[in-house]
Design an enzyme around this catalytic site. Sequence first.
Site, PDB file in Angstrom:
ATOM      1  N   GLU A 138      -6.635   4.640   7.817  1.00 45.83           N
ATOM      2  CA  GLU A 138      -6.510   6.071   7.523  1.00 45.83           C
ATOM      3  C   GLU A 138      -7.815   6.618   6.932  1.00 45.83           C
ATOM      4  O   GLU A 138      -8.175   7.771   7.168  1.00 45.83           O
ATOM      5  CB  GLU A 138      -5.306   6.307   6.593  1.00 45.83           C
ATOM      6  CG  GLU A 138      -4.008   6.189   7.383  1.00 45.83           C
ATOM      7  CD  GLU A 138      -2.851   5.556   6.659  1.00 45.83           C
ATOM      8  OE1 GLU A 138      -2.824   5.577   5.422  1.00 45.83           O
ATOM      9  OE2 GLU A 138      -1.956   5.012   7.348  1.00 45.83           O
ATOM     10  N   SER A 166       3.737  -1.751  10.350  1.00 42.02           N
ATOM     11  CA  SER A 166       5.192  -1.724  10.570  1.00 42.02           C
ATOM     12  C   SER A 166       5.897  -3.026  10.181  1.00 42.02           C
ATOM     13  O   SER A 166       6.859  -3.439  10.819  1.00 42.02           O
ATOM     14  CB  SER A 166       5.518  -1.337  12.019  1.00 42.02           C
ATOM     15  OG  SER A 166       5.119  -0.003  12.265  1.00 42.02           O
ATOM     16  N   LYS A 189       0.013   4.246  -0.309  1.00 43.79           N
ATOM     17  CA  LYS A 189      -0.650   5.427   0.264  1.00 43.79           C
ATOM     18  C   LYS A 189      -0.438   6.621  -0.685  1.00 43.79           C
ATOM     19  O   LYS A 189      -0.466   6.437  -1.891  1.00 43.79           O
ATOM     20  CB  LYS A 189      -0.143   5.675   1.692  1.00 43.79           C
ATOM     21  CG  LYS A 189      -0.272   4.399   2.538  1.00 43.79           C
ATOM     22  CD  LYS A 189      -0.021   4.592   4.003  1.00 43.79           C
ATOM     23  CE  LYS A 189      -0.189   3.249   4.712  1.00 43.79           C
ATOM     24  NZ  LYS A 189      -0.050   3.344   6.155  1.00 43.79           N
ATOM     25  N   GLU A 204      -5.035  -4.752  10.630  1.00 48.76           N
ATOM     26  CA  GLU A 204      -4.015  -3.721  10.798  1.00 48.76           C
ATOM     27  C   GLU A 204      -4.293  -2.956  12.088  1.00 48.76           C
ATOM     28  O   GLU A 204      -5.095  -2.014  12.091  1.00 48.76           O
ATOM     29  CB  GLU A 204      -4.046  -2.754   9.617  1.00 48.76           C
ATOM     30  CG  GLU A 204      -3.739  -3.418   8.294  1.00 48.76           C
ATOM     31  CD  GLU A 204      -3.183  -2.423   7.288  1.00 48.76           C
ATOM     32  OE1 GLU A 204      -2.041  -2.591   6.880  1.00 48.76           O
ATOM     33  OE2 GLU A 204      -3.893  -1.459   6.950  1.00 48.76           O
ATOM     34  N   GLY A 224       2.734   2.566  10.800  1.00 44.85           N
ATOM     35  CA  GLY A 224       3.660   3.683  10.657  1.00 44.85           C
ATOM     36  C   GLY A 224       4.360   4.076  11.946  1.00 44.85           C
ATOM     37  O   GLY A 224       4.945   5.153  12.037  1.00 44.85           O
ATOM     38  N   HIS A 233      -9.542   1.076   5.136  1.00 46.82           N
ATOM     39  CA  HIS A 233      -8.197   1.243   5.713  1.00 46.82           C
ATOM     40  C   HIS A 233      -8.294   2.187   6.910  1.00 46.82           C
ATOM     41  O   HIS A 233      -9.102   3.121   6.907  1.00 46.82           O
ATOM     42  CB  HIS A 233      -7.230   1.795   4.658  1.00 46.82           C
ATOM     43  CG  HIS A 233      -5.816   1.800   5.151  1.00 46.82           C
ATOM     44  ND1 HIS A 233      -5.326   2.820   5.932  1.00 46.82           N
ATOM     45  CD2 HIS A 233      -4.821   0.902   5.024  1.00 46.82           C
ATOM     46  CE1 HIS A 233      -4.063   2.539   6.256  1.00 46.82           C
ATOM     47  NE2 HIS A 233      -3.737   1.382   5.720  1.00 46.82           N
ATOM     48  N   ASN A 252       0.859  -1.178   0.000  1.00 42.77           N
ATOM     49  CA  ASN A 252       0.000   0.000   0.000  1.00 42.77           C
ATOM     50  C   ASN A 252       0.899   1.234   0.000  1.00 42.77           C
ATOM     51  O   ASN A 252       1.488   1.571   1.019  1.00 42.77           O
ATOM     52  CB  ASN A 252      -0.899  -0.027   1.247  1.00 42.77           C
ATOM     53  CG  ASN A 252      -1.747   1.230   1.369  1.00 42.77           C
ATOM     54  OD1 ASN A 252      -1.794   2.048   0.442  1.00 42.77           O
ATOM     55  ND2 ASN A 252      -2.415   1.387   2.497  1.00 42.77           N
TER      56      ASN A 252
END
Length: 252
Positions: free
Chosen positions: A101, A216, A14, A171, A177, A99, A12
């Site tokens: 985000e 991560s 992003k 996730e 991240g 996702h 991904n």
Amino acid sequence: MASHRRPVLAANWKMNHGPTEAAAVIETFLQRHAARDDRTVIMFPPAISLAAVREHTRERTDVKLGVQNVHTAEKGAFTGEISAGMAADAGASFVLVGHSERRHLFGETDEQTAQKCARVVAAGLTPVLCVGELLEQRERGETETVVLTQLRAGVSQLAVGDVRTMLVAYEPVWAIGTGRTATPADATAVHRVIREALRERVGASALDIPILYGGSVNASNAAALLAADQVDGLLVGGASLEPVGWASICGA
Ligand code: 13P
């Protein structure tokens, strides 16, 4: 990992790598990662870079493409958005839905992820439904409840046959991240809960639904996570941006 599920390595990107950079990165990646029939690679570039990545992967049927988000509607006056049908037309086979985000930065609701999954399937694409808890939810012991609520909502508008062919990505938000990865045992525990909920919905064929871990993941921890029970693949953000490292993760 269960032996009958072929591992899925998904990148991904992003909001990174415009078309020029995407072309260069995918070219280097393909040089470093020879096609193998024992795993599937899926690239999720920004939608605007999909054509560039597609151009370079035409000869590589082992590398599939996807987009990171679509709108709930089929088409219309939604400035800046793309539809599942457009993604299909542009060469995508997969769509990330829900996702973290999207959920936490853009306020996407469970109702919207449900609509998006349905729209994705209607367009002939495969949803990769992302679920995961916030740190405070984990600390309050709510991981299972949060993940199951997101999962059940996400598949609520799908037929059983469509759930059987989708993918799920666990996730944990606290691992995305942050450099803080779930341990293989943490991942296995949550993947088991997801698998059981899928089994309730689709029966024994839940065993065939790939459940990916993301958060991560890097070249150092990929092999251990991939070897964990119930972990059928990895969804990788930051460490997928650099092609040599990404190739090494795909070889894990
Ligand atoms: P990182 O690998 O950068 O933690 O991101 C994970 C992720 O969100 C993949 O979808």
